[in-house]
Design a protein around this motif. Structure first.
Motif: not given
Length: 272
Positions: A42-69
Motif C-alpha cells: 500500500a505504501r508503494d502503490d501510488d493509487e492508494v489513498r487510504v488503508v483500511v485494516i479490518t477483521a472478518a467473522g466476528n470482527g474481533i482483533h485478538d492478541g498475540a497468538r504467535v507465541f503459542p503458535e
C-alpha cells in the motif's frame, strides 16, 4: 496476500482483511508477516489513498497468538522473546509512520496485541457494543507491542492504568468517550461510518495529510519545541509543492481541486 489475509484495492482504498477464523483473527505469524507485506504494498502503490485494516467473522482483533503458535509451552529465551516483540514493534511503527491515513475497523472489538495494532492506526471505527481490553497482566505478561506507551497518550493516565494494571474491559461506547477509538456507532452503521470517513479523507490533499501525520507523531516522539520546529519545516516543504495556490485557483474558477498524488521513487519493482 496469504491464507491469513486478503488485500483488495478499490477506488484508491486498500482494504486489508484478516480472514483466518482461528483465534478470532489473532496476531499469528501469518497475520504479522502478511500485514507487513500488505502495508509495504500500500505504501508503494501510488493509487492508494487510504488503508483500511479490518477483521472478518466476528470482527474481533485478538492478541498475540504467535507465541503459542511458535511453541505450545510458550517457553522462549529472553533474546527469542525480544525478537518477537521487536517484530511487532516494527509493524506498529510501520502503521504509525505510513504516509497515508490508516483506518482500523473493529466491529467486535479487540484485545491484547490486536488492540495494540489499533493504537497505531490513525482512526478506529467500532460498534458501540464491541469490547476492548489489554488483559496481559491477567496471564503474567505486560503489553509488549507499544500498549504501555500509546494507551496513556490516547486516553489519559488514570484510565489507562485501570486498563493496563487491572486488565479491565470496556465497551466501544466507553472507548469512544475515552478517546481510545475515533467513533463507536451501532453495528449495522459501522460500514457506512467507515465509508463516510474515507470520503472525507479522499477529498483532502495526500501531500498535506502525509506531512500532517508525520508532524503529529512528534507529539509523542519529542518535546514541544522540536515538534514546533518540525511543523514549520514540514509546512515549508509542503508549500513548495504549490498545493495551496492550485487549490485557490480551482476555487476562483469554480472547479473541483486536483491534488498531487503521493509517489515513491523507490516504490517500483526494480527496488524490491
Amino acid at each position: 496476500m496469504n491464507e491469513f489475509l486478503s488485500y483488495e484495492k478499490q477506488e484508491g482504498v486498500a482494504t486489508i482483511t484478516k480472514t483466518s477464523t482461528e483465534h478470532n483473527q489473532g496476531m499469528t505469524r501469518g497475520v504479522l508477516v502478511g500485514l507487513k507485506r500488505a502495508l509495504e504494498g500500500a505504501r508503494d502503490d501510488d493509487e492508494v489513498r487510504v488503508v483500511v485494516i479490518t477483521a472478518a467473522g466476528n470482527g474481533i482483533h485478538d492478541g498475540a497468538r504467535v507465541f503459542p503458535e511458535l511453541r505450545q509451552d510458550v517457553s522462549f529465551t529472553p533474546m527469542e522473546f525480544r525478537e518477537i516483540l521487536q517484530f511487532g514493534h516494527a509493524l506498529m511503527r510501520q502503521i504509525e509512520t505510513l504516509e497515508k491515513p490508516v483506518i482500523g475497523v473493529a466491529k467486535g472489538g479487540a484485545l491484547g496485541g490486536g488492540l495494540e495494532m489499533l493504537h497505531a492506526c490513525d482512526f478506529v471505527i467500532t460498534a458501540d457494543t464491541a469490547t476492548f481490553s489489554q488483559p496481559e497482566v491477567a496471564v503474567g505478561l505486560m503489553c509488549g507491542w507499544g500498549g504501555t506507551q500509546r494507551l496513556p497518550r490516547l486516553m489519559g493516565w488514570r484510565r489507562a492504568k485501570e486498563l493496563l494494571l487491572c486488565g479491565s474491559e470496556i465497551t466501544g461506547k466507553e472507548a469512544a468517550e475515552l478517546g481510545l477509538v475515533t467513533r463507536a456507532v451501532p453495528l449495522d452503521q459501522v460500514d457506512a461510518e467507515v465509508a463516510t470517513l474515507i470520503g472525507r479523507l479522499k477529498a483532502a490533499s495526500p501531500l498535506a495529510q502525509a506531512y500532517t501525520k508525520l508532524a503529529m507523531n512528534k507529539v509523542w516522539e519529542t518535546n514541544l519545541g522540536a515538534g514546533l520546529d518540525y511543523e514549520v519545516d514540514a509546512e515549508t516543504v509542503l508549500a513548495a509543492h504549490q498545493e495551496f495556490p492550485a487549490f485557490m485557483k480551482s476555487l476562483y474558477a469554480g472547479e473541483a481541486p486536483s491534488f498531487t498524488q503521493l509517489k515513491r521513487l523507490t516504490g517500483g519493482s526494480d527496488w524490491k
